[in-house]
Scaffold this active site. Structure first.
Site, PDB file in Angstrom:
ATOM      1  N   CYS A 172     -16.276   1.557   0.514  1.00 58.83           N
ATOM      2  CA  CYS A 172     -15.109   0.723   0.845  1.00 58.83           C
ATOM      3  C   CYS A 172     -14.711   0.841   2.305  1.00 58.83           C
ATOM      4  O   CYS A 172     -14.022  -0.026   2.828  1.00 58.83           O
ATOM      5  CB  CYS A 172     -13.948   1.062  -0.080  1.00 58.83           C
ATOM      6  SG  CYS A 172     -13.317   2.737   0.103  1.00 58.83           S
TER       7      CYS A 172
ATOM      8  N   GLN B  67     -10.177  -3.984  -3.424  1.00 59.33           N
ATOM      9  CA  GLN B  67     -11.456  -3.527  -2.902  1.00 59.33           C
ATOM     10  C   GLN B  67     -12.562  -3.668  -3.958  1.00 59.33           C
ATOM     11  O   GLN B  67     -13.643  -4.168  -3.664  1.00 59.33           O
ATOM     12  CB  GLN B  67     -11.354  -2.066  -2.444  1.00 59.33           C
ATOM     13  CG  GLN B  67     -12.654  -1.545  -1.866  1.00 59.33           C
ATOM     14  CD  GLN B  67     -13.029  -2.190  -0.541  1.00 59.33           C
ATOM     15  OE1 GLN B  67     -12.246  -2.152   0.388  1.00 59.33           O
ATOM     16  NE2 GLN B  67     -14.191  -2.799  -0.463  1.00 59.33           N
TER      17      GLN B  67
ATOM     18  N   ARG C 221       0.887  -1.182   0.000  1.00 61.44           N
ATOM     19  CA  ARG C 221       0.000   0.000   0.000  1.00 61.44           C
ATOM     20  C   ARG C 221       0.915   1.220   0.000  1.00 61.44           C
ATOM     21  O   ARG C 221       1.702   1.409   0.920  1.00 61.44           O
ATOM     22  CB  ARG C 221      -0.911  -0.003   1.226  1.00 61.44           C
ATOM     23  CG  ARG C 221      -1.601   1.342   1.429  1.00 61.44           C
ATOM     24  CD  ARG C 221      -2.705   1.281   2.448  1.00 61.44           C
ATOM     25  NE  ARG C 221      -3.876   0.613   1.901  1.00 61.44           N
ATOM     26  CZ  ARG C 221      -5.094   0.693   2.430  1.00 61.44           C
ATOM     27  NH1 ARG C 221      -5.308   1.394   3.522  1.00 61.44           N
ATOM     28  NH2 ARG C 221      -6.107   0.066   1.875  1.00 61.44           N
TER      29      ARG C 221
END
Ligand code: CP
Ligand code: NVA
Length: 303
Positions: A259, A134, A104
């Protein structure tokens, strides 16, 4: 054989997603039945975080343990990544010690450079430009609740961010349409969308974008890394809330997704996110199941 990475939604074909969806259903069933399943015994996942996370860390770490493997968490604060070690060198070293890597980070170019120097598959756990894991979980969640997503309409109410760019790629792969309404000044960067993509329509008014939608989705007004724009965004996004009035414009059977994390009273009203059309908790849980299928596929191929 070339290593397969998952850096953007478009990295997999429809055939691969159909396979992964079937694997996800099987893996989820095993989890619900407390049936041990350890195809990644003795394998190691390294997770690199340059931004905060709850769901992504938990779902990858728990998922890897559940598949029989181990997960190691690194962040920029206490690894050499935060002290300027070149991404290319980090990729060389990390990928000699583990079987798969999740990152990430900020710019997509960082993950692209990392993957070019990695001996093992790399997964995008969110960049400024994309959040494929996601959106894969979201597509899976839609299919679980309503069947095929092909031919359906997704309404996007929010800025052009990582989630939207992944939705636009998913629309091409699965053959659905996205009604996009972004506040002025926060619109789509054409460089981040394939010129051939005919699967979206732009709307000035976010309520119009919800007309006839099968799924309405939104995201935080200020994504991670853009905090200095927070005050300007609060003004510009006035009206970009998914509330009951906008959900009424959508189809009766429409689902609501986010999300997470969410800000009630900003991008979504409490009545919608905590209401009967919302599937946000299932959506969050499905991160675990789709990513276990993804880990299995990237490490072992089709089983
Ligand atoms: N949706 C999502 O990626 O959540 P986290 O930022 O908590 O990982
Ligand atoms: N667009 C959000 C998603 C968080 C999961 C962000 O990048 O912060």
């Amino acid at each position: 054989m070339a290593i397969k990475h998952y850096l953007q939604f478009a990295d997999f074909s429809l055939d691969e997603y159909e396979y992964l969806i079937e694997r996800t259903k099987i893996i989820k069933r095993k989890f619900k039945n407390y049936e041990p399943y350890h195809p990644l015994l003795d394998r190691t996942l390294v997770m690199v975080f340059e931004k905060n996370s709850t769901r992504t860390r938990l779902s990858f770490e728990a998922g890897m343990h559940q598949l029989g493997g181990a997960a190691i968490y690194l962040n920029t604060r206490d690894s050499q990544l935060g002290r300027g070690e070149p991404v290319e060198d980090a990729a060389q070293v990390m990928s000699r010690m583990c079987d798969i890597i999740m990152i990430r980070t900020f710019g997509q170019e960082i993950i692209d450079r990392f993957s070019r120097n990695s001996r093992v598959p790399v997964i995008n756990g969110l960049t400024n430009e994309h959040h494929p894991c996601q959106v894969f979980a979201d597509v899976f969640t839609y299919i679980e609740h309503r069947g095929s997503i092909t031919g359906k309409t997704v309404a996007w109410v929010g800025d052009a961010n990582n989630m939207l760019y992944s939705w636009l790629q998913a629309a091409e792969v699965f053959g659905f349409h996205v009604n996009v309404s972004t506040p002025a000044g926060y619109d789509i960067n054409p460089a981040l969308v394939s010129p051939a993509n005919q699967r979206y329509t732009l709307f000035k008014d976010p309520a119009d974008a919800c007309d006839g939608a099968d799924l309405v989705t939104t995201d935080v007004w200020t994504s991670m890394g853009y905090e200095q724009e927070n005050a300007a965004r609060l003004k510009a996004f006035d009206g970009w809330i998914v509330d009951g009035a906008k959900m009424k414009r959508a189809n009766k059977e429409a689902l609501f997704m986010h999300c997470l994390p969410a800000h009630r009273g900003e991008e979504v009203s409490a009545e919608v996110i905590d209401g009967p059309q919302s599937v946000v908790w299932e959506e969050a849980e499905n991160r675990l199941h789709v990513q276990k299928a993804l880990l299995e596929y990237l490490v072992l191929g089709r089983v």
